[in-house]
Write an enzyme that holds these catalytic residues in place. Sequence first.
Site, PDB file in Angstrom:
ATOM      1  N   LYS A 113      60.512 -28.632  19.438  1.00 32.34           N
ATOM      2  CA  LYS A 113      60.769 -29.453  20.628  1.00 32.34           C
ATOM      3  C   LYS A 113      59.695 -29.251  21.687  1.00 32.34           C
ATOM      4  O   LYS A 113      59.321 -30.201  22.375  1.00 32.34           O
ATOM      5  CB  LYS A 113      62.162 -29.148  21.199  1.00 32.34           C
ATOM      6  CG  LYS A 113      63.259 -29.663  20.276  1.00 32.34           C
ATOM      7  CD  LYS A 113      64.587 -29.836  20.971  1.00 32.34           C
ATOM      8  CE  LYS A 113      65.535 -30.545  19.994  1.00 32.34           C
ATOM      9  NZ  LYS A 113      66.886 -30.651  20.495  1.00 32.34           N
ATOM     10  N   LYS A 194      63.832 -33.273   8.939  1.00 33.42           N
ATOM     11  CA  LYS A 194      65.274 -33.434   9.184  1.00 33.42           C
ATOM     12  C   LYS A 194      65.569 -34.808   9.795  1.00 33.42           C
ATOM     13  O   LYS A 194      64.822 -35.281  10.645  1.00 33.42           O
ATOM     14  CB  LYS A 194      65.678 -32.318  10.171  1.00 33.42           C
ATOM     15  CG  LYS A 194      67.131 -32.284  10.532  1.00 33.42           C
ATOM     16  CD  LYS A 194      67.402 -31.248  11.630  1.00 33.42           C
ATOM     17  CE  LYS A 194      67.518 -31.913  12.983  1.00 33.42           C
ATOM     18  NZ  LYS A 194      68.226 -31.123  14.002  1.00 33.42           N
ATOM     19  N   LYS A 197      68.393 -37.677  15.613  1.00 36.06           N
ATOM     20  CA  LYS A 197      68.707 -38.788  16.500  1.00 36.06           C
ATOM     21  C   LYS A 197      67.592 -39.037  17.507  1.00 36.06           C
ATOM     22  O   LYS A 197      67.545 -40.081  18.131  1.00 36.06           O
ATOM     23  CB  LYS A 197      70.057 -38.595  17.182  1.00 36.06           C
ATOM     24  CG  LYS A 197      70.243 -37.283  17.945  1.00 36.06           C
ATOM     25  CD  LYS A 197      71.551 -37.314  18.719  1.00 36.06           C
ATOM     26  CE  LYS A 197      72.472 -36.145  18.477  1.00 36.06           C
ATOM     27  NZ  LYS A 197      72.073 -34.892  19.153  1.00 36.06           N
TER      28      LYS A 197
HETATM   29  P1  ATP Z   1      68.270 -33.708  17.909  1.00 38.15           P
HETATM   30  O1  ATP Z   1      68.089 -34.387  16.605  1.00 38.15           O
HETATM   31  O2  ATP Z   1      68.358 -34.638  19.087  1.00 38.15           O
HETATM   32  O3  ATP Z   1      67.393 -32.550  18.124  1.00 38.15           O
HETATM   33  P2  ATP Z   1      70.513 -32.605  16.684  1.00 38.15           P
HETATM   34  O4  ATP Z   1      71.203 -33.803  16.125  1.00 38.15           O
HETATM   35  O5  ATP Z   1      69.744 -31.740  15.796  1.00 38.15           O
HETATM   36  O6  ATP Z   1      69.672 -33.084  17.915  1.00 38.15           O
HETATM   37  P3  ATP Z   1      73.037 -31.728  17.711  1.00 38.15           P
HETATM   38  O7  ATP Z   1      73.439 -33.073  18.096  1.00 38.15           O
HETATM   39  O8  ATP Z   1      73.457 -30.712  18.678  1.00 38.15           O
HETATM   40  O9  ATP Z   1      71.489 -31.639  17.469  1.00 38.15           O
HETATM   41  O10 ATP Z   1      73.594 -31.371  16.281  1.00 38.15           O
HETATM   42  C1  ATP Z   1      74.956 -31.379  16.045  1.00 38.15           C
HETATM   43  C2  ATP Z   1      75.250 -30.874  14.668  1.00 38.15           C
HETATM   44  O11 ATP Z   1      74.687 -31.712  13.674  1.00 38.15           O
HETATM   45  C3  ATP Z   1      74.725 -29.462  14.398  1.00 38.15           C
HETATM   46  O12 ATP Z   1      75.718 -28.751  13.696  1.00 38.15           O
HETATM   47  C4  ATP Z   1      73.539 -29.689  13.488  1.00 38.15           C
HETATM   48  O13 ATP Z   1      73.331 -28.596  12.617  1.00 38.15           O
HETATM   49  C5  ATP Z   1      73.986 -30.915  12.723  1.00 38.15           C
HETATM   50  N1  ATP Z   1      72.851 -31.685  12.241  1.00 38.15           N
HETATM   51  C6  ATP Z   1      71.930 -32.311  13.002  1.00 38.15           C
HETATM   52  N2  ATP Z   1      71.036 -32.954  12.234  1.00 38.15           N
HETATM   53  C7  ATP Z   1      71.390 -32.706  10.942  1.00 38.15           C
HETATM   54  C8  ATP Z   1      70.858 -33.094   9.675  1.00 38.15           C
HETATM   55  N3  ATP Z   1      69.782 -33.861   9.593  1.00 38.15           N
HETATM   56  N4  ATP Z   1      71.495 -32.666   8.562  1.00 38.15           N
HETATM   57  C9  ATP Z   1      72.604 -31.898   8.628  1.00 38.15           C
HETATM   58  N5  ATP Z   1      73.154 -31.497   9.795  1.00 38.15           N
HETATM   59  C10 ATP Z   1      72.567 -31.894  10.942  1.00 38.15           C
END
Ligand code: ATP
Length: 331
Positions: A113, A194, A197
């Site tokens: 980030k 990964k 969003k």
């Molecule tokens: P950003 O993508 O904006 O950095 P994020 O989606 O990684 O944010 P959170 O919204 O806090 O962060 O994630 C919420 C949950 O979703 C966490 O448990 C994270 O491990 C899970 N998660 C996020 N992206 C993935 C993915 N691509 N695959 C599996 N689990 C995910």
Amino acid sequence: MDKKIVYSGIQPSGSLTIGNYIGALSNFSELQEEYQCLYCVVDMHAITVQQDPAQLRKNTLDILALYLACGLDPEKSIIYIQSHVPQHTQLSWVLNTITSIGQLNRMTQFKDKAEKQKEIYAGLLNYPVLMAADILLYQTSLVPVGEDQRQHIELTRDIAERFNSRYSPTFEIPEIMAPKVGARVMSLQNPKAKMSKSDPDENGYILILDDPDTIRRKIKRSVTDSEGVIAYRDEQPGLKNLIEMYCAFKKTTPEEVVEEFKDQGYGALKEAVAEAVVEGLAPVQERFREIRGDKEGLEKIYQDGALRAQKMANKTLRKVYKKIGFIPFSS
Ligand code: ATP
Ligand code: LTN
């Protein structure tokens, strides 16, 4: 005996993807019977990157409504918004005093980030300490999150152990609970990264609230390979990702999927994956629309959740303050 505590949180930093759904959200509701669960919308984490205030408000209520649409029951679980429980930041300050900057600098999420920011603010570096406070305040045993959060859970354990050994046993040492398939859903455009969003390429992700045609289009355009053989292996990461998505929605195994599609082309597999996702998300989308419209209902749930969470959080915070040597204050 009291039930063990399960704790998880999702940031209102954008609309949720099927990565969030498969890796975290879809696993929350089944834990409600066996455990005392707390599910939080972590708005204070979201502001570690700049957020538009109106959008932050909308995203926060959207996630609350999605929690409920995915089967979370406010009678069973404590559902609340992080900024409504001031104990999180209070404990976080204390934990900051026993967390090494070296260890924070090594967090891969921070490095990823920070790379994207012009100026790096302290909140982004300290993000995992606030996450540790979230978890430790409630004497959590299990944290259901995606694989990307493993390093943060390890750090939380280190911090808890340091406090426990410096003072006396105070915090439960939590463990990660990652799903068997779909713990790391990858981008549809770059299957080595990964699904996120905050990806600027919207073809890289599928949102939980995407309409069926958008879902079909994004999956059809997803990047695969030129091998032309349906197999589940690291050398074909795009295909591997599609197979895992299918497994998560259809509750099947990669071996069975390969068996089912081995004589067909990638197109047929993509179509089947798209239908599985569309079908799996339809009931969630429908419930979301009903719940999101009921502003007062939502408000009641987060108000009540915050009061219950505050009560639990206060118990731990008081113990911590006492052990450190702060003078007790009764209001
Ligand atoms: P950003 O993508 O904006 O950095 P994020 O989606 O990684 O944010 P959170 O919204 O806090 O962060 O994630 C919420 C949950 O979703 C966490 O448990 C994270 O491990 C899970 N998660 C996020 N992206 C993935 C993915 N691509 N695959 C599996 N689990 C995910
Ligand atoms: N860092 C997490 C979100 C998060 C969280 C938590 C998850 C903040 N606090 C406590 C579990 C428990 C992420 O997924 N990006």
